[in-house]
Design a protein around this motif. Structure first.
Motif, mmCIF file in Angstrom:
data_model
loop_
_atom_site.group_PDB
_atom_site.id
_atom_site.type_symbol
_atom_site.label_atom_id
_atom_site.label_comp_id
_atom_site.label_asym_id
_atom_site.label_seq_id
_atom_site.Cartn_x
_atom_site.Cartn_y
_atom_site.Cartn_z
ATOM 1 N N GLN A 586 0.838 -1.096 -0.281
ATOM 2 C CA GLN A 586 0.080 -0.036 0.143
ATOM 3 C C GLN A 586 0.743 1.246 0.058
ATOM 4 O O GLN A 586 0.411 2.413 0.021
ATOM 5 C CB GLN A 586 -0.841 0.052 1.347
ATOM 6 C CG GLN A 586 -1.802 -1.318 1.198
ATOM 7 C CD GLN A 586 -2.691 -1.399 0.028
ATOM 8 O OE1 GLN A 586 -3.531 -0.301 -0.330
ATOM 9 N NE2 GLN A 586 -2.720 -2.327 -0.492
ATOM 10 N N SER A 587 2.217 1.012 -0.136
ATOM 11 C CA SER A 587 3.009 2.179 -0.293
ATOM 12 C C SER A 587 4.287 1.931 -0.988
ATOM 13 O O SER A 587 4.407 0.822 -1.508
ATOM 14 C CB SER A 587 3.461 2.535 1.540
ATOM 15 O OG SER A 587 4.097 3.916 1.249
ATOM 16 N N ALA A 588 4.972 2.782 -1.036
ATOM 17 C CA ALA A 588 6.477 2.488 -1.641
ATOM 18 C C ALA A 588 7.387 1.247 -1.308
ATOM 19 O O ALA A 588 7.412 0.963 0.078
ATOM 20 C CB ALA A 588 7.454 3.743 -1.521
ATOM 21 N N VAL A 589 8.059 0.547 -2.221
ATOM 22 C CA VAL A 589 8.724 -0.500 -1.943
ATOM 23 C C VAL A 589 9.984 -0.071 -1.457
ATOM 24 O O VAL A 589 10.677 0.516 -2.255
ATOM 25 C CB VAL A 589 8.709 -1.470 -3.064
ATOM 26 C CG1 VAL A 589 9.523 -2.711 -2.870
ATOM 27 C CG2 VAL A 589 7.400 -2.083 -3.732
ATOM 28 N N THR A 590 10.374 -0.600 -0.488
ATOM 29 C CA THR A 590 11.797 0.041 -0.020
ATOM 30 C C THR A 590 12.883 -0.944 -0.374
ATOM 31 O O THR A 590 14.098 -0.435 -0.319
ATOM 32 C CB THR A 590 11.677 0.217 1.736
ATOM 33 O OG1 THR A 590 11.223 -1.159 2.217
ATOM 34 C CG2 THR A 590 10.725 1.119 1.958
ATOM 35 N N CYS A 591 12.706 -2.286 -0.163
ATOM 36 C CA CYS A 591 13.521 -3.267 -0.593
ATOM 37 C C CYS A 591 13.072 -4.512 -1.112
ATOM 38 O O CYS A 591 11.824 -4.938 -0.791
ATOM 39 C CB CYS A 591 14.675 -3.497 0.879
ATOM 40 S SG CYS A 591 15.968 -4.193 0.652
ATOM 41 N N LEU A 592 14.137 -5.450 -1.634
ATOM 42 C CA LEU A 592 13.665 -6.626 -2.048
ATOM 43 C C LEU A 592 14.610 -7.748 -2.137
ATOM 44 O O LEU A 592 15.911 -7.378 -2.437
ATOM 45 C CB LEU A 592 12.841 -6.561 -3.361
ATOM 46 C CG LEU A 592 13.637 -6.049 -4.569
ATOM 47 C CD1 LEU A 592 14.634 -7.190 -5.259
ATOM 48 C CD2 LEU A 592 12.813 -5.169 -5.736
ATOM 49 N N GLN A 593 14.348 -8.985 -2.143
ATOM 50 C CA GLN A 593 15.364 -9.997 -2.320
ATOM 51 C C GLN A 593 14.486 -11.305 -3.129
ATOM 52 O O GLN A 593 13.276 -11.331 -3.017
ATOM 53 C CB GLN A 593 15.860 -10.702 -1.004
ATOM 54 C CG GLN A 593 16.555 -9.843 -0.145
ATOM 55 C CD GLN A 593 18.230 -9.900 -0.286
ATOM 56 O OE1 GLN A 593 18.675 -10.537 0.498
ATOM 57 N NE2 GLN A 593 18.726 -9.027 -1.030
ATOM 58 N N PHE A 594 15.242 -11.939 -4.035
ATOM 59 C CA PHE A 594 14.482 -12.937 -4.650
ATOM 60 C C PHE A 594 15.550 -14.313 -4.862
ATOM 61 O O PHE A 594 16.770 -14.258 -4.908
ATOM 62 C CB PHE A 594 13.888 -12.590 -5.961
ATOM 63 C CG PHE A 594 14.926 -12.717 -7.151
ATOM 64 C CD1 PHE A 594 14.915 -13.661 -7.933
ATOM 65 C CD2 PHE A 594 15.671 -11.405 -7.433
ATOM 66 C CE1 PHE A 594 15.794 -13.740 -8.887
ATOM 67 C CE2 PHE A 594 16.539 -11.481 -8.531
ATOM 68 C CZ PHE A 594 16.421 -12.324 -9.431
ATOM 69 N N SER A 595 14.625 -15.372 -4.960
ATOM 70 C CA SER A 595 15.589 -16.601 -5.096
ATOM 71 C C SER A 595 15.156 -17.553 -6.151
ATOM 72 O O SER A 595 14.144 -16.637 -7.082
ATOM 73 C CB SER A 595 15.367 -17.544 -3.736
ATOM 74 O OG SER A 595 14.026 -17.850 -3.615
ATOM 75 N N SER A 596 15.416 -18.550 -6.538
ATOM 76 C CA SER A 596 14.711 -19.389 -7.628
ATOM 77 C C SER A 596 13.474 -19.538 -7.606
ATOM 78 O O SER A 596 12.699 -19.796 -8.588
ATOM 79 C CB SER A 596 15.449 -20.586 -7.671
ATOM 80 O OG SER A 596 15.222 -21.783 -6.719
ATOM 81 N N LYS A 597 12.785 -19.540 -6.322
ATOM 82 C CA LYS A 597 11.321 -19.597 -6.176
ATOM 83 C C LYS A 597 10.480 -18.551 -5.840
ATOM 84 O O LYS A 597 9.423 -18.344 -6.052
ATOM 85 C CB LYS A 597 10.979 -20.968 -5.466
ATOM 86 C CG LYS A 597 11.706 -22.350 -5.776
ATOM 87 C CD LYS A 597 11.174 -23.329 -4.780
ATOM 88 C CE LYS A 597 11.801 -24.687 -5.439
ATOM 89 N NZ LYS A 597 13.087 -24.652 -5.291
ATOM 90 N N PHE A 598 11.108 -17.761 -4.892
ATOM 91 C CA PHE A 598 10.380 -16.708 -4.341
ATOM 92 C C PHE A 598 10.831 -15.287 -4.191
ATOM 93 O O PHE A 598 12.028 -14.949 -4.733
ATOM 94 C CB PHE A 598 10.280 -17.016 -2.752
ATOM 95 C CG PHE A 598 9.595 -18.414 -2.385
ATOM 96 C CD1 PHE A 598 8.267 -18.800 -2.636
ATOM 97 C CD2 PHE A 598 10.362 -19.174 -1.420
ATOM 98 C CE1 PHE A 598 7.925 -19.955 -2.409
ATOM 99 C CE2 PHE A 598 10.026 -20.466 -1.564
ATOM 100 C CZ PHE A 598 8.560 -20.913 -1.798
ATOM 101 N N VAL A 599 9.857 -14.348 -4.353
ATOM 102 C CA VAL A 599 10.432 -13.027 -4.006
ATOM 103 C C VAL A 599 10.031 -12.408 -2.941
ATOM 104 O O VAL A 599 8.759 -12.638 -2.522
ATOM 105 C CB VAL A 599 9.790 -12.156 -5.283
ATOM 106 C CG1 VAL A 599 10.289 -10.640 -5.121
ATOM 107 C CG2 VAL A 599 10.134 -12.568 -6.742
ATOM 108 N N VAL A 600 10.814 -11.535 -1.936
ATOM 109 C CA VAL A 600 10.453 -10.983 -0.657
ATOM 110 C C VAL A 600 10.511 -9.684 -0.789
ATOM 111 O O VAL A 600 11.558 -9.193 -1.338
ATOM 112 C CB VAL A 600 11.418 -11.630 0.219
ATOM 113 C CG1 VAL A 600 11.049 -11.210 1.686
ATOM 114 C CG2 VAL A 600 11.630 -12.996 0.425
#
Length: 669
Positions: A586-600
């Motif tokens: 509901q607001s700006a995305v501040t950070c992300l990480q991803f693997s072969s299956k998931f995105v966090v």
């Protein structure tokens, strides 16, 4: 095979008793007539072709079911020595000159005499075949030569007559052979109709195509229950355990095409399949397909059952599968809470192994144990806020508003080097090996040796603050507030390319040695070729600043201030997925990480969300702050295979500054 020329068509050929091997044996007399050999002597060619076509239609299974010549059926003892089989057969063949050849024999003699007549030449050929030993099951184990069939002498009258080919193998033969001595199932309590045998004999006289036509019509007239009964009888006869019949290497090759889930199911089929399904090399390939590079070697290998032990590669695969399921749907245990920066903002976060390093605008960095949650060291020395950091093993490098970089020993908390040279805030850095490149608001970049603390090179060319930098050991790529991206050769301190195209500040970069990906406040993401400097793709779709990106192989995941996350293929420039919908941030995305299956992903809305990388579907919330929406923020996240570290807090005092450590590991007991 010996041949004798017949002097004339009217002569009578007498077989010598010496050829029979027994002087007391009766001597048959064979008369060859040119004009009339019809009746029981002659096998009709049409019948021959019909039988042969039926045998060929049955293939190799039909050959296996044929019975060989059995001398004991004629009342004679079985030969003890096996000798070579001479040319000739007891059935019809086609001669070398194209004429039809017929074989005949007599019943009740010690030896069977085969007479061969050609239509063109007027001679008789006498053949004395050698006897072959039967195998224990009564069948000749050797394969038949193509075109030769075996006959049953006991099925014919004890008079001179043609050898009829054995009938085509029937389904009943297959059932009886497979059932062994056990009687096959019959329909209980039903007396056979009196017309049944006539009906079966009529069916047996028909040709192959006629039988198929009759069966087709019969099936159309059957009820579903009768069809079901036919299936129950027929299907088991054609089931073959082909895996057990193959050499082990080929069986493993076949099993390698199965998905891991199907491989586990196959292991439940039988003992031999389970042995194959536990093969260590087979599971090594499955692990590598999933990106698992190391087997899990336990101190004491687990015994499944007598004769079965876990493959280390299989155990690694199963462990990873359970970890993935914990991320996706496992119970969210209470996270470890790490407090230490009071109410200050956590500006940078590093996580490697079981060590966490957080940097804050309180001028300090803290080293934490991800296992116990304890603060192991507090790194004190900067005189301004810490805004960038890097970590490798026990070495930590930090950059501050005090215009310096510091190299720390995370084990002891000692400051090993203080790197002077920048004239403004050190806003970004990237570590590769023993060298780190730093970017500053003074518009310069510097390359340092962290072991000696020496500044090796200074890269000058930007005209505004350097906001992001990447270094692969050979090339330096930097993005700045002057709207440009520059590619540098650090050894010569020269700029090899200035990548122009963005119309606003460049905030984020990714570099894989071949492609450069830049994110800007102009809402676009650009993909560049590092060698030519050409812009390969302009990725449009976001509505605001691209604040964070991650690149792995050809997959790029970008987080934006418009609250969305997009997944791209940088080779085609195509947007594969947009992570949005009712459960989006509901607001700006501040950070992300991803693997072969998931995105966090984390956001200013106080949540951390888990998404499926391939489908783009929302999986669940991993963190949801009570103060989310009223000031609670997740500033940074870092994830490993089994843990997630979140730096949370607020700017208005609604949420205490802290680190949350979530564990998704599995119990190895």
């Amino acid at each position: 095979m010996t041949c004798r020329r017949r002097p004339s068509s009217e002569e009578v050929v007498r077989v010598s008793p010496a050829l029979l091997g027994d002087s007391k044996a009766p001597v048959p007399q064979v008369v060859a007539e040119e004009e009339d050999v019809s009746g029981p002597w002659e096998l009709e060619c049409a019948g021959k072709r019909s039988v042969e076509s039926g045998l060929e239609a049955n293939g190799s299974e039909g050959q296996e079911e044929q019975e060989p010549v059995n001398s004991t059926a004629c009342g004679e003892p079985e030969e003890e020595e096996e000798t070579e089989e001479e040319e000739g057969s007891c059935c019809s063949e086609e001669g070398e000159d194209g004429s039809n050849i017929y074989f005949y024999y007599t019943i009740g003699e010690r030896w069977i005499d085969y007479l061969q007549r050609t239509e063109d030449s007027g001679f008789l050929r006498h053949v004395r075949p050698k006897m072959k030993r039967k195998s224990e099951n009564g069948l000749d184990g050797r394969a038949l030569s193509p075109g030769k069939k075996l006959c049953k002498g006991s099925e014919y009258s004890r008079t001179l007559g043609p050898c009829m080919p054995s009938p085509t193998t029937t389904f009943g033969d297959l059932r009886n052979a497979k059932a062994g001595q056990a009687r096959r199932r019959r329909i209980p309590s039903v007396a056979p109709p009196p017309e049944l045998q006539d009906w079966l004999r009529t069916f047996q006289r028909w040709s192959g195509p006629e039988k198929l036509l009759a069966l087709d019509e019969l099936i159309d007239r059957c009820e579903p229950s009768q069809i079901k009964y036919m299936m129950q009888v027929i299907e088991p006869q054609f089931q073959r355990d082909f895996i057990s019949l193959l050499p082990k290497e080929l069986a493993l090759y076949v099993l390698s095409f199965l998905e891991p889930r199907d491989l586990l199911r196959a292991a439940q089929t039988c003992r031999y399949w389970r042995v194959l399904a536990e093969d260590n090399l087979l599971w090594r390939e499955k692990c590598r397909e999933e990106g698992i590079e190391e087997p899990l070697n336990l101190r004491k290998r687990r015994l499944l059952s007598p004769g079965f032990m876990y493959s280390p590669w299989k155990f690694a695969f199963m462990r990873q599968h359970k970890i993935d399921m914990n991320w996706r749907s496992g119970e969210l245990k209470a996270p470890k809470v790490l407090k230490g920066h009071d109410d200050h903002v956590i500006t940078c976060l590093q996580f490697c192994g079981n060590r966490i390093v957080s940097g804050s605008d309180d001028n300090t960095l803290k080293v934490w144990s991800a296992v116990t949650g304890e603060c192991v060291q507090t790194l004190v020395g900067h005189t301004g806020g810490v805004w960038s950091s890097q970590m490798r093993d026990s070495v930590v490098i930090s950059g501050s508003t005090d215009r310096t970089l510091k190299v720390w020993n995370a084990d002891t908390g000692e400051c090993v080097h203080t790197l002077y040279g920048h004239t403004s805030t050190v806003r970004c850095m990237h570590l590769h090996g023993n060298r780190v490149v730093s970017g500053s608001r003074d518009a310069t970049l510097r390359l340092w040796d962290i072991e000696t603390g020496q500044c090796l090179h200074v890269l000058m060319g930007h005209v505004a603050a350097v906001r992001c930098v990447q270094y692969d050991g050979h090339k330096v790529v930097s993005g700045a507030y002057d709207y440009t991206v520059k590619v540098w050769d650090p050894e010569s301190e020269s700029c090899t390319h200035t990548l122009q195209g963005h119309t606003n500040r460049v905030y984020s970069l990714q570099f894989d040695g071949t492609h450069i990906v830049s994110g800007s406040l102009d809402t676009s993401i650009r993909v560049w070729d590092v060698e030519s400097g050409n812009c390969l793709h302009t990725l449009m779709g976001h509505q605001s600043l691209t604040s964070g990106m991650e690149l792995r192989d050809n997959i790029l995941v970008s987080g934006n201030a418009d609250s969305t996350v997009k997944i791209w293929d940088i080779k085609t420039g195509q947007c594969l997925q947009t992570l949005q919908g009712p459960s989006k941030h509901q607001s700006a995305v501040t950070c992300l990480q991803f693997s072969s299956k998931f995105v966090v992903t984390s956001s200013d809305d106080g949540t951390v969300k888990l998404w499926d990388l391939k489908t783009g579907e929302f999986v669940r919330n991993l963190v949801a702050l009570e103060s989310g929406g009223s000031g609670g923020v997740v500033w940074r996240i870092r994830a490993s295979n089994t843990k997630l570290v979140c730096a949370v807090g607020s700017r208005n005092g609604t949420e205490e500054t802290k680190l949350l450590v979530l564990d998704f590991d599995v119990d190895l007991k």
